[in-house]
Design a protein around this motif. Sequence first.
Motif, short mmCIF file in Angstrom:
data_model
loop_
_atom_site.label_atom_id
_atom_site.label_comp_id
_atom_site.label_asym_id
_atom_site.label_seq_id
_atom_site.Cartn_x
_atom_site.Cartn_y
_atom_site.Cartn_z
N GLN A 71 0.80 -1.22 0.00
CA GLN A 71 0.00 0.00 0.00
C GLN A 71 0.84 1.29 0.00
OE1 GLN A 71 -3.41 0.22 -0.63
NE2 GLN A 71 -2.95 -1.89 -1.17
N PRO A 72 1.90 1.39 0.81
CA PRO A 72 2.71 2.63 0.74
C PRO A 72 3.32 2.87 -0.65
CG PRO A 72 3.18 1.44 2.76
CD PRO A 72 2.33 0.52 1.91
N PHE A 73 3.82 1.80 -1.27
CA PHE A 73 4.35 1.96 -2.63
C PHE A 73 3.26 2.39 -3.59
CE2 PHE A 73 4.67 0.03 -6.86
CZ PHE A 73 5.69 0.83 -7.37
N LEU A 74 2.08 1.75 -3.52
CA LEU A 74 1.00 2.08 -4.43
C LEU A 74 0.52 3.52 -4.26
CD1 LEU A 74 -1.02 -1.25 -4.22
CD2 LEU A 74 0.48 -0.49 -6.08
N LEU A 75 0.48 3.99 -3.01
CA LEU A 75 0.12 5.39 -2.77
C LEU A 75 1.15 6.32 -3.40
CD1 LEU A 75 -1.61 7.61 -1.44
CD2 LEU A 75 -0.28 7.25 0.65
N TYR A 113 0.69 6.21 -7.19
CA TYR A 113 -0.47 7.00 -7.59
C TYR A 113 -0.14 8.49 -7.53
CZ TYR A 113 -5.01 9.13 -7.80
OH TYR A 113 -6.07 9.93 -8.16
N GLY A 114 0.53 8.90 -6.48
CA GLY A 114 0.90 10.31 -6.35
C GLY A 114 1.73 10.80 -7.52
N THR A 115 2.61 9.95 -8.05
CA THR A 115 3.44 10.37 -9.18
C THR A 115 2.60 10.59 -10.43
OG1 THR A 115 3.99 8.13 -9.99
CG2 THR A 115 5.45 9.09 -8.29
N THR A 116 1.46 9.90 -10.51
CA THR A 116 0.61 10.07 -11.69
C THR A 116 -0.19 11.37 -11.64
OG1 THR A 116 -1.35 8.90 -10.84
CG2 THR A 116 0.37 7.55 -11.90
N ARG A 117 -0.22 12.02 -10.48
CA ARG A 117 -1.00 13.25 -10.31
C ARG A 117 -0.12 14.49 -10.15
NH1 ARG A 117 -6.52 11.96 -9.12
NH2 ARG A 117 -6.82 14.12 -9.73
N GLU A 118 1.21 14.32 -10.13
CA GLU A 118 2.12 15.43 -9.84
C GLU A 118 1.94 16.63 -10.75
OE1 GLU A 118 6.08 13.80 -9.78
OE2 GLU A 118 5.83 13.06 -7.73
N ALA A 119 1.87 16.40 -12.05
CA ALA A 119 1.80 17.52 -12.99
C ALA A 119 0.58 18.39 -12.74
CB ALA A 119 1.81 17.01 -14.43
N GLU A 120 -0.58 17.77 -12.55
CA GLU A 120 -1.79 18.57 -12.34
C GLU A 120 -1.78 19.27 -10.99
OE1 GLU A 120 -5.62 16.33 -11.54
OE2 GLU A 120 -4.28 14.66 -11.99
N LEU A 121 -1.13 18.68 -9.99
CA LEU A 121 -1.10 19.29 -8.66
C LEU A 121 -0.12 20.46 -8.58
CD1 LEU A 121 -1.39 16.15 -6.37
CD2 LEU A 121 -3.14 17.88 -6.85
N GLN A 122 0.86 20.50 -9.47
CA GLN A 122 1.83 21.60 -9.46
C GLN A 122 1.18 22.95 -9.69
OE1 GLN A 122 4.83 20.54 -12.33
NE2 GLN A 122 5.97 19.29 -10.86
N VAL A 123 0.08 22.97 -10.41
CA VAL A 123 -0.55 24.25 -10.76
C VAL A 123 -1.65 24.67 -9.80
CG1 VAL A 123 -0.01 23.96 -13.21
CG2 VAL A 123 -2.20 23.15 -12.34
N THR A 124 -1.86 23.90 -8.73
CA THR A 124 -2.97 24.20 -7.82
C THR A 124 -2.67 25.31 -6.83
OG1 THR A 124 -2.26 22.55 -6.20
CG2 THR A 124 -3.83 21.82 -7.91
N GLN A 161 -1.88 19.80 1.73
CA GLN A 161 -3.14 19.74 0.99
C GLN A 161 -3.03 18.75 -0.18
OE1 GLN A 161 -3.24 23.99 0.26
NE2 GLN A 161 -5.19 24.16 1.40
N LYS A 162 -1.91 18.80 -0.87
CA LYS A 162 -1.69 17.86 -1.98
C LYS A 162 -1.69 16.42 -1.48
CE LYS A 162 1.11 21.08 -4.69
NZ LYS A 162 2.47 21.36 -5.18
N ALA A 163 -1.02 16.18 -0.37
CA ALA A 163 -0.95 14.82 0.19
C ALA A 163 -2.33 14.32 0.59
CB ALA A 163 0.01 14.78 1.38
N MET A 181 -6.98 10.84 -0.63
CA MET A 181 -8.42 10.69 -0.85
C MET A 181 -8.69 10.08 -2.23
SD MET A 181 -11.32 13.70 -1.00
CE MET A 181 -10.53 14.42 -2.43
N GLN A 182 -8.03 10.58 -3.25
CA GLN A 182 -8.23 10.07 -4.61
C GLN A 182 -7.71 8.63 -4.76
OE1 GLN A 182 -9.83 11.81 -7.37
NE2 GLN A 182 -10.56 12.71 -5.47
N PHE A 183 -6.58 8.34 -4.13
CA PHE A 183 -6.03 6.98 -4.15
C PHE A 183 -7.01 6.00 -3.52
CE2 PHE A 183 -3.70 3.70 -1.72
CZ PHE A 183 -3.14 2.99 -2.77
#
Length: 169
Positions: A21-25, A28-39, A45-47, A52-54
């Motif tokens: 589970q820690p690896f999978l989280l 998953y986080g790496t797949t969302r990095e680009a979109e979170l950079q612009v928030t 908050q990102k974590a 939540m999304q994971f």
Amino acid sequence: MPVFPIARPGTTLRPLTDADQPFLLHLYGTTREAELQVTGWTDEQKARFVRMQFDAQQRAYFAYPDAEFFVIDQDGVPAGRIYLQRREQALLIIDISLVPERCGSGIGSAVISAVFALARAAGKRVQIHVERFNPAQRLYKRLGFRLVEDKGVYLFLEWDGTAAQAASV
């Protein structure tokens, strides 16, 4: 579906365990990095958002009937995941993801090629959904996936073996 061999040195699949589970989280986080950079959000908050999304994604994926969940290891180190569902006429790749440092190394191609071999042996097609702007589309096209349906945000692709069969003739 038993764990199947991958024709790439050091690349193996193993069934997912709670210890992953820690690896999978992280993955998953790496797949969302680009979109979170612009928030403009804080790291906290990102974590929270990623967690939540994971959790929501895992609930949705684990609800697929006849699905199996594997970690992709490279030389004994987790490099990604592949989730598969057996359907009557096809194998659905529910998800395939690699950590960024392993993308472009041939692992994804080798794992998908192994899924093709499994499907071919069962007389089935392989299906996958891909986000419209996901760069992995180039890989899927190169491997012989064809567009079946444009679903807006996602494209539904399918491999039926004909491109591979034509290439081998």
